[in-house]
Design an enzyme around this catalytic site. Structure first.
Site, mmCIF file in Angstrom:
data_model
loop_
_atom_site.group_PDB
_atom_site.id
_atom_site.type_symbol
_atom_site.label_atom_id
_atom_site.label_comp_id
_atom_site.label_asym_id
_atom_site.label_seq_id
_atom_site.Cartn_x
_atom_site.Cartn_y
_atom_site.Cartn_z
ATOM 1 C CG ASN A 1 -1.972 -1.078 1.174
ATOM 2 O OD1 ASN A 1 -2.278 -1.586 0.093
ATOM 3 N ND2 ASN A 1 -2.491 -1.463 2.318
ATOM 4 C CB CYS B 1 -11.120 -2.001 -4.014
ATOM 5 S SG CYS B 1 -11.295 -2.450 -2.313
#
Ligand SMILES: [Zn+2]
Length: 258
Positions: free
Chosen positions: A47, A165
């Site tokens: 991330n 997602c």
């Protein structure tokens, strides 16, 4: 002659310190806003491209601590940052909202988004919602009177199959853009600009298209309508069978990644 009463600095609660919360926290801290940071996740390597406060050396650390260190390195004063290692939860929502001027909701799941919307409406606290998926991002501010509110656009938690997602992905700069717009809306509101509320900003990075979409309050909205059915916070209302997923609704993305 009496002395002028010093004005209290505004205090904003950030729900989630992911791709939306990171740039928003940075902008708000630089504007000398006191921040209440809520998150219970750890920094993950995959991330980092969209969670701009963190570095590779932060992987595995609580996001709260890594975010605090990053903000302090950039000049924020530690005493203006309150850390809460928790999500925004039904049982603590009213207590958290007693002491904040605005909430910035950058969470990654529908349950938290709806809970934040409901709790802020019931408490009369303005809230900025944000979301991003693939090339598209949204940001909008709901005023303390809550009309139009989040449920005027997205009535309830999704129950059917939704776009995920993890498979849809998201462009890091698009998330950063949404987080920056969220901070801009928050700062405008805190400075008394009520025109910041009531419309949704949508951005499509694939076509470089930024739009302002007006949202009309729904008379039959369960939260802000003429005969609302949501009058308190009940935990059973926020059991999200699709936690962490994303969806599309009414042409505007409701879900998000963090
Ligand atoms: Zn509504």
């Amino acid at each position: 002659m009496s002395e002028a009463v010093p004005q209290r600095r505004p205090r904003v609660a950030l729900v989630g310190l992911g791709g939306l919360g990171c740039p928003a926290a940075l902008a708000l801290a630089e504007a000398e806003v006191d921040l209440l940071l809520l998150d219970d996740d750890e920094v993950e390597l995959t991330n980092l491209h969209r969670q701009v406060l963190y570095e590779e050396s932060d992987v595995g650390r609580p996001k709260l601590e890594a975010a605090r260190d990053a903000l302090v390195r950039r000049g924020a004063r530690a005493e203006r940052l309150e850390l809460r290692p928790t999500r925004f939860l039904p049982e603590t929502s009213s207590e958290i909202l007693t002491d904040v001027d605005l909430v910035l909701e950058g969470s990654d799941n529908f349950a938290t988004k709806f809970l934040t919307a409901d709790a802020c409406h019931l408490a009369g606290v303005p809230v900025v919602h944000g979301a991003a998926i693939r090339w598209r991002a949204t940001a909008w501010l709901v005023a303390p009177d809550g009309r139009p509110c989040y449920r005027c656009l997205f009535e309830d938690l999704p129950r059917g199959a939704q776009q995920n997602c993890d498979t849809a992905g998201v462009m890091g700069p698009v998330v950063g853009f949404a987080g920056a717009v969220m901070a801009e809306l928050a700062l405008r509101w805190l400075q008394g600009d009520t025109s910041a509320a009531g419309h949704v900003w949508t951005y499509d990075g694939s076509s470089d298209r930024l739009r302002q979409v007006m949202v009309a309050p729904r008379a039959d909205c369960p939260l802000c309508g003429h005969q609302p059915s949501i009058l308190d916070i009940r935990e059973s209302r926020y059991l999200d069978p699709l936690a962490g997923s994303c969806s599309q609704s009414s042409g505007v993305e409701a879900g998000s990644v963090s």
